[in-house]
Write an enzyme that holds these catalytic residues in place. Structure first.
Site, short mmCIF file in Angstrom:
data_model
loop_
_atom_site.label_atom_id
_atom_site.label_comp_id
_atom_site.label_asym_id
_atom_site.label_seq_id
_atom_site.Cartn_x
_atom_site.Cartn_y
_atom_site.Cartn_z
N ARG A 192 10.41 -2.50 11.90
CA ARG A 192 9.23 -2.14 12.68
C ARG A 192 8.97 -3.20 13.76
O ARG A 192 9.18 -4.38 13.53
CB ARG A 192 8.00 -2.06 11.75
CG ARG A 192 7.85 -0.68 11.15
CD ARG A 192 6.79 -0.58 10.09
NE ARG A 192 5.52 -1.24 10.34
CZ ARG A 192 4.48 -1.16 9.51
NH1 ARG A 192 4.57 -0.43 8.41
NH2 ARG A 192 3.37 -1.80 9.78
N ARG A 228 -10.43 0.37 8.04
CA ARG A 228 -10.11 -1.07 8.17
C ARG A 228 -11.24 -1.84 8.81
O ARG A 228 -11.12 -3.04 9.02
CB ARG A 228 -8.89 -1.26 9.07
CG ARG A 228 -7.64 -0.96 8.35
CD ARG A 228 -6.45 -1.39 9.16
NE ARG A 228 -5.39 -0.52 8.79
CZ ARG A 228 -4.15 -0.89 8.61
NH1 ARG A 228 -3.79 -2.13 8.82
NH2 ARG A 228 -3.25 -0.03 8.25
N LYS A 242 0.84 -1.21 0.00
CA LYS A 242 0.00 0.00 0.00
C LYS A 242 0.87 1.26 0.00
O LYS A 242 0.64 2.18 -0.78
CB LYS A 242 -0.93 0.02 1.23
CG LYS A 242 -1.90 -1.16 1.28
CD LYS A 242 -2.83 -1.07 2.47
CE LYS A 242 -2.17 -1.20 3.82
NZ LYS A 242 -1.54 -2.52 4.08
N ARG A 267 11.96 -5.83 5.42
CA ARG A 267 11.63 -4.39 5.36
C ARG A 267 12.39 -3.61 6.43
O ARG A 267 12.41 -3.99 7.59
CB ARG A 267 10.12 -4.19 5.56
CG ARG A 267 9.76 -2.71 5.67
CD ARG A 267 8.32 -2.45 5.50
NE ARG A 267 7.52 -3.01 6.57
CZ ARG A 267 6.20 -2.94 6.61
NH1 ARG A 267 5.55 -2.34 5.63
NH2 ARG A 267 5.54 -3.46 7.60
N ARG A 288 -1.50 -9.71 12.48
CA ARG A 288 -1.95 -8.69 11.52
C ARG A 288 -2.67 -9.36 10.35
O ARG A 288 -3.68 -8.86 9.85
CB ARG A 288 -0.75 -7.88 11.02
CG ARG A 288 -0.28 -6.84 12.02
CD ARG A 288 1.14 -6.41 11.77
NE ARG A 288 1.31 -5.67 10.55
CZ ARG A 288 2.46 -5.52 9.90
NH1 ARG A 288 3.57 -6.09 10.38
NH2 ARG A 288 2.54 -4.83 8.81
P1 AP5 Z 1 4.78 -1.66 1.93
O1 AP5 Z 1 4.60 -0.75 0.77
O2 AP5 Z 1 5.46 -1.14 3.16
O3 AP5 Z 1 3.40 -2.40 2.30
P2 AP5 Z 1 2.15 -1.87 3.12
O4 AP5 Z 1 0.95 -2.50 2.50
O5 AP5 Z 1 2.19 -0.37 3.24
O6 AP5 Z 1 2.45 -2.60 4.48
P3 AP5 Z 1 2.21 -2.14 5.96
O7 AP5 Z 1 2.95 -3.10 6.84
O8 AP5 Z 1 2.51 -0.67 6.11
O9 AP5 Z 1 0.67 -2.37 6.13
P4 AP5 Z 1 -0.08 -2.59 7.43
O10 AP5 Z 1 -1.46 -2.43 6.92
O11 AP5 Z 1 0.17 -3.85 8.15
O12 AP5 Z 1 0.53 -1.51 8.42
P5 AP5 Z 1 0.19 0.00 8.74
O13 AP5 Z 1 1.43 0.74 8.90
O14 AP5 Z 1 -0.83 0.54 7.81
O15 AP5 Z 1 5.58 -2.91 1.37
C1 AP5 Z 1 6.01 -3.92 2.25
C2 AP5 Z 1 7.46 -4.31 1.95
O16 AP5 Z 1 7.52 -4.90 0.68
C3 AP5 Z 1 8.46 -3.13 1.91
O17 AP5 Z 1 9.67 -3.54 2.46
C4 AP5 Z 1 8.61 -2.85 0.43
O18 AP5 Z 1 9.88 -2.27 0.11
C5 AP5 Z 1 8.49 -4.26 -0.12
N1 AP5 Z 1 8.00 -4.32 -1.47
C6 AP5 Z 1 7.01 -3.60 -2.01
N2 AP5 Z 1 6.84 -3.97 -3.28
C7 AP5 Z 1 7.77 -4.96 -3.53
C8 AP5 Z 1 8.10 -5.76 -4.64
N3 AP5 Z 1 7.49 -5.61 -5.79
N4 AP5 Z 1 9.04 -6.70 -4.52
C9 AP5 Z 1 9.69 -6.85 -3.34
N5 AP5 Z 1 9.44 -6.13 -2.25
C10 AP5 Z 1 8.49 -5.19 -2.35
O19 AP5 Z 1 -0.51 -0.17 10.17
C11 AP5 Z 1 0.26 -0.61 11.30
C12 AP5 Z 1 -0.65 -0.84 12.49
O20 AP5 Z 1 -1.32 0.38 12.86
C13 AP5 Z 1 -1.80 -1.86 12.29
O21 AP5 Z 1 -1.38 -3.19 12.48
C14 AP5 Z 1 -2.77 -1.39 13.40
O22 AP5 Z 1 -2.36 -1.80 14.67
C15 AP5 Z 1 -2.66 0.12 13.32
N6 AP5 Z 1 -3.61 0.72 12.39
C16 AP5 Z 1 -3.31 1.43 11.25
N7 AP5 Z 1 -4.43 1.85 10.64
C17 AP5 Z 1 -5.47 1.41 11.42
C18 AP5 Z 1 -6.89 1.51 11.31
N8 AP5 Z 1 -7.48 2.16 10.29
N9 AP5 Z 1 -7.64 0.91 12.28
C19 AP5 Z 1 -7.09 0.29 13.32
N10 AP5 Z 1 -5.76 0.15 13.47
C20 AP5 Z 1 -4.96 0.71 12.53
MG MG Z 2 2.34 0.97 4.86
#
Ligand code: AP5
Ligand code: MG
Length: 261
Positions: free
Chosen positions: A203, A136, A59, A170, A214
């Site tokens: 992280r 979410r 994302k 990552r 997750r």
């Molecule tokens: P990346 O782009 O970082 O993926 P992402 O989908 O952004 O992953 P996140 O871990 O950020 O998503 P998440 O939803 O778990 O966490 P968030 O921070 O939103 O890509 C991942 C990796 O892959 C990177 O290393 C990248 O370089 C690599 N990559 C990408 N493309 C690639 C490719 N083609 N080939 C190889 N590698 C590649 O949320 C964190 C926490 O916050 C949640 O768990 C929850 O506790 C809380 N939270 C956030 N929002 C809410 C909400 N709305 N409600 C309740 N809790 C929430």
């Molecule tokens: Mg992210």
């Protein structure tokens, strides 16, 4: 404190959802949201794009690519906002940290307040928003609908094996949220951020047990939102393992909609 006289949602939102927007005025006033000064309503319409997908589904990576091509969007990543609160040890950050580290969702009321507060100045200015990581839950989706309209939902569908491999590899620069991976987009100097030269870290929620939790929360609570938006005719799913292959398809799709042409 927001006053009705100075708080304005974008013109397009007012036209499409007048009663809900008026409800949101009251809600925002009751919740005592901070407001910037009055902003003139811009001529052009603002648009609202959501990006959904599993943890590590790309994302953030795809959002960054979108912002290069669709530069009028402001990116709101709830994960990045929360990590900033955790680093600054705010009251919200202290409450959220436990949930995040264990891979659980942060409670809806905290998330809804956080997003509304962050997004309000952009909504007031009529700017387009790209929401990454929100909503979410169905409750969050309904809260969002009360204050604005959603134009398009991009859903990323990536296999679990790929996700687990990616998250183990990552590395992030905590202050900016910049993301690296040694197999995909490595830093110029190992272990250091390209811009500041500061240390990269993993992280806390990229540990195996938190990843498992997750993925579970995603499957049970967030994935049903895809159908919710499909039923409204808003969602388009992009499947694959490579963001560099997925992104050109996303771009083509966005350009094919009248919102982004
Ligand atoms: P990346 O782009 O970082 O993926 P992402 O989908 O952004 O992953 P996140 O871990 O950020 O998503 P998440 O939803 O778990 O966490 P968030 O921070 O939103 O890509 C991942 C990796 O892959 C990177 O290393 C990248 O370089 C690599 N990559 C990408 N493309 C690639 C490719 N083609 N080939 C190889 N590698 C590649 O949320 C964190 C926490 O916050 C949640 O768990 C929850 O506790 C809380 N939270 C956030 N929002 C809410 C909400 N709305 N409600 C309740 N809790 C929430
Ligand atoms: Mg992210």
């Amino acid at each position: 404190m927001i006053s009705v006289a100075t708080f304005r949602l974008p013109g397009s939102a007012l036209r499409r959802y007048p009663s809900q927007v008026m409800m949101s005025f009251t809600t925002l006033q009751q919740r005592n949201y901070k407001s910037t000064q009055a902003v003139e309503r811009p001529e052009e319409e603002s648009h609202f794009l959501l990006i959904l997908g599993p943890p590590g589904g790309g994302k953030g990576t795809i959002s960054k690519k979108m912002l290069k091509d669709f530069s009028s969007f402001h990116h709101v990543s709830t994960g990045d906002l929360l990590r900033q609160h955790v680093r600054q040890r705010t009251a919200l950050g202290i409450k959220a940290k436990g949930y995040m580290d264990s891979g659980e969702l942060v409670p809806d009321n905290l998330m809804i307040d956080l997003v509304m507060e962050d997004a309000t100045p952009y909504l007031e200015a009529g700017q387009s928003l790209l929401l990454d990581g929100f909503p979410r839950t169905i409750e969050q989706a309904m809260a969002l609908e009360k204050v604005t309209h959603i134009d398009v939902v991009v859903n990323l569908d990536v296999p679990t094996d790929t996700i687990v491999e990616r998250l183990a590899d990552r590395w992030i620069h905590p202050a900016s949220g910049r993301v690296y991976s040694y197999s995909y987009n490595p830093p110029k100097v190992a272990g250091k951020d390209d811009i500041t030269g500061e240390d990269l870290v993993q992280r806390d929620d990229d540990k195996p047990e938190a990843i498992r939790k997750r993925l579970e929360s995603y499957a049970n609570i967030t994935a049903p939102l895809v159908k919710y938006y499909e039923d409204k005719g808003l969602a388009r799913t992009f499947s694959g393992t490579k963001s560099d292959v997925i992104y050109p398809q996303v771009k083509k799709f966005l350009e094919s909609t009248h919102f982004f042409s």
